[in-house]
Write a protein that holds these residues in place. Sequence first.
Motif, PDB file in Angstrom:
ATOM      1  N   TYR A 224       0.847  -1.206   0.000  1.00  0.00           N
ATOM      2  CA  TYR A 224       0.000   0.000   0.000  1.00  0.00           C
ATOM      3  C   TYR A 224       0.884   1.258   0.000  1.00  0.00           C
ATOM      4  O   TYR A 224       1.608   1.477  -0.948  1.00  0.00           O
ATOM      5  N   ALA A 227       3.965   1.622   4.625  1.00  0.00           N
ATOM      6  CA  ALA A 227       4.174   1.886   6.056  1.00  0.00           C
ATOM      7  C   ALA A 227       5.183   0.919   6.710  1.00  0.00           C
ATOM      8  O   ALA A 227       6.081   1.363   7.433  1.00  0.00           O
ATOM      9  N   PHE A 228       5.053  -0.369   6.452  1.00  0.00           N
ATOM     10  CA  PHE A 228       5.994  -1.316   7.074  1.00  0.00           C
ATOM     11  C   PHE A 228       7.424  -1.122   6.556  1.00  0.00           C
ATOM     12  O   PHE A 228       8.389  -1.388   7.272  1.00  0.00           O
ATOM     13  N   ASP A 243       3.259  -3.789  -4.370  1.00  0.00           N
ATOM     14  CA  ASP A 243       1.801  -3.587  -4.375  1.00  0.00           C
ATOM     15  C   ASP A 243       1.333  -3.458  -5.810  1.00  0.00           C
ATOM     16  O   ASP A 243       2.039  -2.922  -6.665  1.00  0.00           O
ATOM     17  N   ALA A 245      -1.253  -1.730  -6.922  1.00  0.00           N
ATOM     18  CA  ALA A 245      -1.861  -0.452  -7.303  1.00  0.00           C
ATOM     19  C   ALA A 245      -0.792   0.524  -7.794  1.00  0.00           C
ATOM     20  O   ALA A 245       0.213   0.752  -7.120  1.00  0.00           O
ATOM     21  N   MET A 271       3.362  -4.488  -8.697  1.00  0.00           N
ATOM     22  CA  MET A 271       3.293  -5.841  -9.224  1.00  0.00           C
ATOM     23  C   MET A 271       2.356  -6.693  -8.369  1.00  0.00           C
ATOM     24  O   MET A 271       2.197  -6.425  -7.168  1.00  0.00           O
ATOM     25  N   ASP A 272       1.767  -7.696  -8.987  1.00  0.00           N
ATOM     26  CA  ASP A 272       0.996  -8.686  -8.241  1.00  0.00           C
ATOM     27  C   ASP A 272       1.964  -9.476  -7.333  1.00  0.00           C
ATOM     28  O   ASP A 272       3.060  -9.850  -7.775  1.00  0.00           O
ATOM     29  N   THR A 273       1.541  -9.731  -6.108  1.00  0.00           N
ATOM     30  CA  THR A 273       2.405 -10.441  -5.160  1.00  0.00           C
ATOM     31  C   THR A 273       2.883 -11.788  -5.714  1.00  0.00           C
ATOM     32  O   THR A 273       4.057 -12.137  -5.588  1.00  0.00           O
ATOM     33  N   PRO A 295      -5.086  -7.733   1.881  1.00  0.00           N
ATOM     34  CA  PRO A 295      -6.508  -7.438   2.102  1.00  0.00           C
ATOM     35  C   PRO A 295      -7.256  -8.772   2.254  1.00  0.00           C
ATOM     36  O   PRO A 295      -6.730  -9.818   1.850  1.00  0.00           O
ATOM     37  N   ALA A 298      -9.290  -9.830  -2.778  1.00  0.00           N
ATOM     38  CA  ALA A 298      -8.796  -8.957  -3.848  1.00  0.00           C
ATOM     39  C   ALA A 298      -9.026  -9.653  -5.176  1.00  0.00           C
ATOM     40  O   ALA A 298      -9.071 -10.887  -5.252  1.00  0.00           O
TER      41      ALA A 298
HETATM   42  N1  SAH Z   1      -0.054  -3.791   4.314  1.00  0.00           N
HETATM   43  C1  SAH Z   1      -0.598  -2.468   4.065  1.00  0.00           C
HETATM   44  C2  SAH Z   1      -2.095  -2.458   3.886  1.00  0.00           C
HETATM   45  C3  SAH Z   1      -2.576  -3.343   2.772  1.00  0.00           C
HETATM   46  S1  SAH Z   1      -3.991  -2.723   2.019  1.00  0.00           S
HETATM   47  C4  SAH Z   1      -0.179  -1.502   5.168  1.00  0.00           C
HETATM   48  O1  SAH Z   1       0.532  -1.890   6.073  1.00  0.00           O
HETATM   49  O2  SAH Z   1      -0.558  -0.335   5.109  1.00  0.00           O
HETATM   50  C5  SAH Z   1      -4.128  -3.841   0.720  1.00  0.00           C
HETATM   51  C6  SAH Z   1      -3.206  -3.541  -0.438  1.00  0.00           C
HETATM   52  O3  SAH Z   1      -3.062  -4.745  -1.192  1.00  0.00           O
HETATM   53  C7  SAH Z   1      -3.724  -2.500  -1.414  1.00  0.00           C
HETATM   54  O4  SAH Z   1      -2.795  -1.450  -1.516  1.00  0.00           O
HETATM   55  C8  SAH Z   1      -3.864  -3.251  -2.745  1.00  0.00           C
HETATM   56  O5  SAH Z   1      -3.485  -2.468  -3.855  1.00  0.00           O
HETATM   57  C9  SAH Z   1      -2.909  -4.403  -2.542  1.00  0.00           C
HETATM   58  N2  SAH Z   1      -3.173  -5.614  -3.347  1.00  0.00           N
HETATM   59  C10 SAH Z   1      -4.342  -6.247  -3.552  1.00  0.00           C
HETATM   60  N3  SAH Z   1      -4.149  -7.375  -4.266  1.00  0.00           N
HETATM   61  C11 SAH Z   1      -2.823  -7.445  -4.509  1.00  0.00           C
HETATM   62  C12 SAH Z   1      -1.988  -8.393  -5.180  1.00  0.00           C
HETATM   63  N4  SAH Z   1      -2.517  -9.462  -5.743  1.00  0.00           N
HETATM   64  N5  SAH Z   1      -0.676  -8.172  -5.206  1.00  0.00           N
HETATM   65  C13 SAH Z   1      -0.135  -7.071  -4.622  1.00  0.00           C
HETATM   66  N6  SAH Z   1      -0.862  -6.149  -3.982  1.00  0.00           N
HETATM   67  C14 SAH Z   1      -2.193  -6.330  -3.927  1.00  0.00           C
END
Ligand code: SAH
Length: 389
Positions: A224, A227-228, A243, A245, A271-273, A295, A298
């Motif tokens: 996102y 923060a971490f 992330d 997005a 990128m997708d995780t 999340p 997703a």
């Molecule tokens: N860990 C973050 C909060 C996560 S919010 C923190 O500490 O603030 C969820 C995030 O997951 C969003 O930014 C969204 O864009 C991302 N996301 C959703 N599906 C994803 C995927 N398949 N790969 C990577 N990021 C993804």
Amino acid sequence: MKKAVLNRGKETKYLNHYPLVEENDLYDYDHLKEGELFQIVDHRNKYVGTAYVGFQHKGIGWIISYDAQVNIDASFFETLFLQAKAEREYFYNIDGTNAFRLFNAEGDGIGGLTIDNYNGHLLIQWYSKGIYKFRYLILQAMRNVFQFTSIYEKMRFSNHPYEGGFVEGREPEFPIVIEENFTFYNINLDDGMMTGLFLDQKEVRKKLRDQFVDGRDVLNLFSYTGAFSVVSAKRANSTTSVDLANRSRELTEENFGVNGIDPQTQYIYVMDTFDYFKYAKRHHISYDTIVIDPPSFARNKKKTFSVLKDYDKLISNALDIIRPDGNLLLCTNHSEFTKKQFKKVIQATLAQHNRAYEIVEVMGLPKDFKTHPHYKPSKYLKAIFIQLK
Ligand code: SAH
């Protein structure tokens, strides 16, 4: 006042102060409209509590008083706000933190309503049309209890598009910068559902920074606004934020920037995780500490991800790119994924990979996210630190 009669035998649950009114527990009730007050009575018509109607994804409303004579006026809310404020004295007085939750729904006495403080800018979140009907009284009570520069709001009604924005006070220019445990974060209270920082993870971020990142290569998945990564960067050897997005890159760079860290020195991937796992494996990249805070649900292209079904895949893939003796920080905020189930998934997945490990820390919500003792879902956050052996 309108009435709802409990099924015989259900009164104990509500006399024990279970706060959510569940339709299945009711034998009969008057026609109930969002925001109306009603009395819960047992099958002998004996008073149990007073509730308001608010349709969320569960339940038909929340009990807000156990006094049959109660008057739900501004001073009712004021009393609860004063109590909530008194319980947060610590957060008002500590150095290095100026953002925290002021009022946490049923934990503080009113399900469906939260108020956060971002350095004097307050954010109200309304979780049903029902609680929103009390907006005028609640704002009046807030003015009498809380000091603030501005008030913002978000309507989070189910099956309803997002709405929200400025309410009153002096409008800041966003992003504003808040401080949490001596780290700075950009916040925008007027930009969609999220604000830039999940305040409920404050203790987990601190724990990560203090014990699990010194000199290490840290991977932050579902990062996102980073923060971490941001909390780790000064002590870590490197941070990598991943992330999906597009906006996450800029927001993460800006968060590094407000902490005096050159974003060019850190890795950020849009990128997708699961694609990133493949990429890291292909390039033989490995990490000492991996943070996974996804999340609950997703969707990406044709794939859907659900923490309930797919958490094991995240752990399995992480094990392929973590160094021996590495640490995992595994989080979920899904209220239906219990701590017990979560630990079971972790245990089973590590066993499948023949990895010895120790759970070094199990964390939940911080004190400002006060939970309700008789309503388990209010303890939704689980954060587990694992030491691999
Ligand atoms: N860990 C973050 C909060 C996560 S919010 C923190 O500490 O603030 C969820 C995030 O997951 C969003 O930014 C969204 O864009 C991302 N996301 C959703 N599906 C994803 C995927 N398949 N790969 C990577 N990021 C993804």
